[in-house]
Design a protein around this motif. Structure first.
Motif, PDB file in Angstrom:
ATOM      1  N   VAL A  24       1.077  -1.107  -0.130  1.00  0.00           N
ATOM      2  CA  VAL A  24       0.131  -0.586  -0.197  1.00  0.00           C
ATOM      3  C   VAL A  24       0.391   1.301   0.297  1.00  0.00           C
ATOM      4  O   VAL A  24       2.026   0.952   0.644  1.00  0.00           O
ATOM      5  CB  VAL A  24      -0.599  -0.110   0.860  1.00  0.00           C
ATOM      6  CG1 VAL A  24      -2.368  -1.100   0.847  1.00  0.00           C
ATOM      7  CG2 VAL A  24      -0.978   0.179   3.064  1.00  0.00           C
ATOM      8  N   GLY A  25       0.318   1.765  -0.525  1.00  0.00           N
ATOM      9  CA  GLY A  25       1.253   3.785  -0.730  1.00  0.00           C
ATOM     10  C   GLY A  25       0.231   5.406  -1.161  1.00  0.00           C
ATOM     11  O   GLY A  25      -0.996   4.562  -1.999  1.00  0.00           O
ATOM     12  N   ARG A  26       0.767   6.359  -0.976  1.00  0.00           N
ATOM     13  CA  ARG A  26       0.270   6.950  -1.488  1.00  0.00           C
ATOM     14  C   ARG A  26      -0.206   6.975  -2.903  1.00  0.00           C
ATOM     15  O   ARG A  26       1.065   6.369  -3.325  1.00  0.00           O
ATOM     16  CB  ARG A  26       0.619   8.384  -1.077  1.00  0.00           C
ATOM     17  CG  ARG A  26       0.522   8.868   0.115  1.00  0.00           C
ATOM     18  CD  ARG A  26       0.548  10.343   0.839  1.00  0.00           C
ATOM     19  NE  ARG A  26       2.123  10.772   0.378  1.00  0.00           N
ATOM     20  CZ  ARG A  26       2.662  11.347  -0.322  1.00  0.00           C
ATOM     21  NH1 ARG A  26       2.055  10.985  -1.258  1.00  0.00           N
ATOM     22  NH2 ARG A  26       3.922  11.179  -0.119  1.00  0.00           N
ATOM     23  N   TRP A  27      -1.131   8.608  -3.579  1.00  0.00           N
ATOM     24  CA  TRP A  27      -0.979   8.493  -5.091  1.00  0.00           C
ATOM     25  C   TRP A  27       0.337   8.945  -5.706  1.00  0.00           C
ATOM     26  O   TRP A  27       1.413   9.470  -4.726  1.00  0.00           O
ATOM     27  CB  TRP A  27      -2.055   9.367  -6.210  1.00  0.00           C
ATOM     28  CG  TRP A  27      -3.567   8.840  -5.151  1.00  0.00           C
ATOM     29  CD1 TRP A  27      -3.983   8.941  -4.508  1.00  0.00           C
ATOM     30  CD2 TRP A  27      -4.448   7.644  -6.584  1.00  0.00           C
ATOM     31  NE1 TRP A  27      -5.630   8.050  -5.021  1.00  0.00           N
ATOM     32  CE2 TRP A  27      -5.457   7.655  -6.172  1.00  0.00           C
ATOM     33  CE3 TRP A  27      -3.158   7.156  -7.777  1.00  0.00           C
ATOM     34  CZ2 TRP A  27      -5.926   7.471  -6.595  1.00  0.00           C
ATOM     35  CZ3 TRP A  27      -4.699   6.380  -8.270  1.00  0.00           C
ATOM     36  CH2 TRP A  27      -5.777   6.625  -8.045  1.00  0.00           C
ATOM     37  N   GLY A  28       1.595   7.474  -7.032  1.00  0.00           N
ATOM     38  CA  GLY A  28       2.455   8.565  -7.313  1.00  0.00           C
ATOM     39  C   GLY A  28       3.778   8.033  -6.398  1.00  0.00           C
ATOM     40  O   GLY A  28       4.293   8.605  -7.197  1.00  0.00           O
ATOM     41  N   LEU A  29       4.104   6.641  -5.809  1.00  0.00           N
ATOM     42  CA  LEU A  29       5.150   7.248  -5.090  1.00  0.00           C
ATOM     43  C   LEU A  29       5.401   5.982  -5.386  1.00  0.00           C
ATOM     44  O   LEU A  29       6.673   5.535  -5.562  1.00  0.00           O
ATOM     45  CB  LEU A  29       4.962   6.640  -3.619  1.00  0.00           C
ATOM     46  CG  LEU A  29       4.667   7.889  -2.533  1.00  0.00           C
ATOM     47  CD1 LEU A  29       4.767   7.102  -1.275  1.00  0.00           C
ATOM     48  CD2 LEU A  29       5.782   8.923  -2.655  1.00  0.00           C
ATOM     49  N   GLY A  30       4.796   5.129  -6.660  1.00  0.00           N
ATOM     50  CA  GLY A  30       5.983   3.891  -7.207  1.00  0.00           C
ATOM     51  C   GLY A  30       5.633   2.469  -7.167  1.00  0.00           C
ATOM     52  O   GLY A  30       5.937   1.413  -7.107  1.00  0.00           O
ATOM     53  N   LYS A  31       4.056   2.570  -6.801  1.00  0.00           N
ATOM     54  CA  LYS A  31       3.608   0.470  -6.237  1.00  0.00           C
ATOM     55  C   LYS A  31       3.635   0.224  -7.447  1.00  0.00           C
ATOM     56  O   LYS A  31       3.963  -0.625  -7.354  1.00  0.00           O
ATOM     57  CB  LYS A  31       1.973   0.902  -5.467  1.00  0.00           C
ATOM     58  CG  LYS A  31       2.583   2.048  -4.361  1.00  0.00           C
ATOM     59  CD  LYS A  31       0.546   1.947  -3.794  1.00  0.00           C
ATOM     60  CE  LYS A  31       0.024   2.030  -4.476  1.00  0.00           C
ATOM     61  NZ  LYS A  31       0.080   4.257  -5.008  1.00  0.00           N
TER      62      LYS A  31
END
Length: 276
Positions: A24-31
């Motif tokens: 999981v992660g915020r938008w735009g961090l590169g998941k």
């Protein structure tokens, strides 16, 4: 007890096991970009979100389900049939045969050791849309839409879907999700998986082995950097869990490297520089 199906310790230790996790992660961090750290020859990209611009040149194979029915079909083909279920039920032998007629021989999927499912957030939206059209989503008395019924059915459907995929014992499975940030009544930051309804978000950490947050860390004495947060008791309050006990609290943002540390076999990934 000669006929009882006991699995010995030696047999269990010799089994091929896969890593099951959620990233999981915020938008735009590169998941989604983490695909570049995985072996394209043995990885199947299940692109539910249709957000593959960052990996448009990634040389691996993909599936693009557009409906909840297709998501369930793919799950039963990947995980195989559940013999405990009856005809007409999702993930039963009956469902497996129906999906095989629609998609073809599931043996073609055997070469993929890793399933990268992006994203569970969008899968939840497809599921809720399907649930709103089912009889459980309407009042028996007035035949008007019943929101509680729709969300209740969605929780059951999502947990059954996740659990069935998780039972692909010899496969690595990564569910990708969007992380929401909010402030509670005490002005503290709280992080939650972005998904409709509460049941899926509450039960998901118990279904998978690993919960990893891709985050941007801002140290007091240096430049911000991206990292995987892997332990529940981290100082930032990010959702995380490591059932293996092999991971440090903070790991480099490289999913292929993380899997090797978890015991997955070495595999070649495409040569691609990580995003800034």
């Amino acid at each position: 007890m000669s006929g009882f199906p006991i699995i010995t310790a030696d047999q269990r230790l010799a089994e091929t096991r896969g890593v099951k996790g959620v990233l999981v992660g915020r938008w735009g961090l590169g998941k989604t970009y983490q695909l570049w750290t995985l072996d394209p020859g043995s990885t199947l990209f299940i692109d539910i979100e249709a957000g593959d611009l960052a990996v448009k040149d990634w040389p691996g194979d993909s599936l693009r389900p557009r409906t909840w029915e297709e998501c369930r079909d793919i799950a039963v083909l990947l995980g195989g049939p559940n013999p405990a279920l009856r005809d007409g039920q999702p993930f039963s032998p009956w469902h497996f045969n129906e999906a095989r007629q629609r998609f073809g021989d599931p043996a073609e999927l055997a070469k993929y050791r890793t399933h990268f499912i992006d994203s569970i957030t969008v899968a939840g939206r497809l599921c809720l849309q399907w649930c709103k059209g089912q009889p459980q989503a309407f009042s028996d008395r007035t035949n008007k839409p019943d929101t509680r019924g729709a969300y209740g059915l969605m929780g059951q459907e999502m947990v059954a879907w996740l659990t069935h995929i998780q039972h692909s014992r010899d496969k690595h499975v990564w569910f990708v999700g969007i992380l929401d940030e909010r402030t509670d009544d005490f002005n503290r930051k709280v992080y939650e998986l972005q998904i409709d309804g509460s049941k899926t978000g509450l039960e998901l950490p118990g279904i998978v082995d690993e919960v990893i947050t891709l985050a941007e860390i801002a140290p007091s004495d240096g430049a911000p950097y991206r990292a995987f947060i892997c332990h529940t008791g981290n100082p930032w309050g990010f959702p995380a869990k490591d059932r293996s006990g092999r991971l440090d609290m903070v790991e480099p943002p490289d999913l292929g490297r993380l899997m090797r540390k978890l015991g997955a076999p070495e595999a070649a990934a495409p040569d691609k520089t990580s995003p800034e």
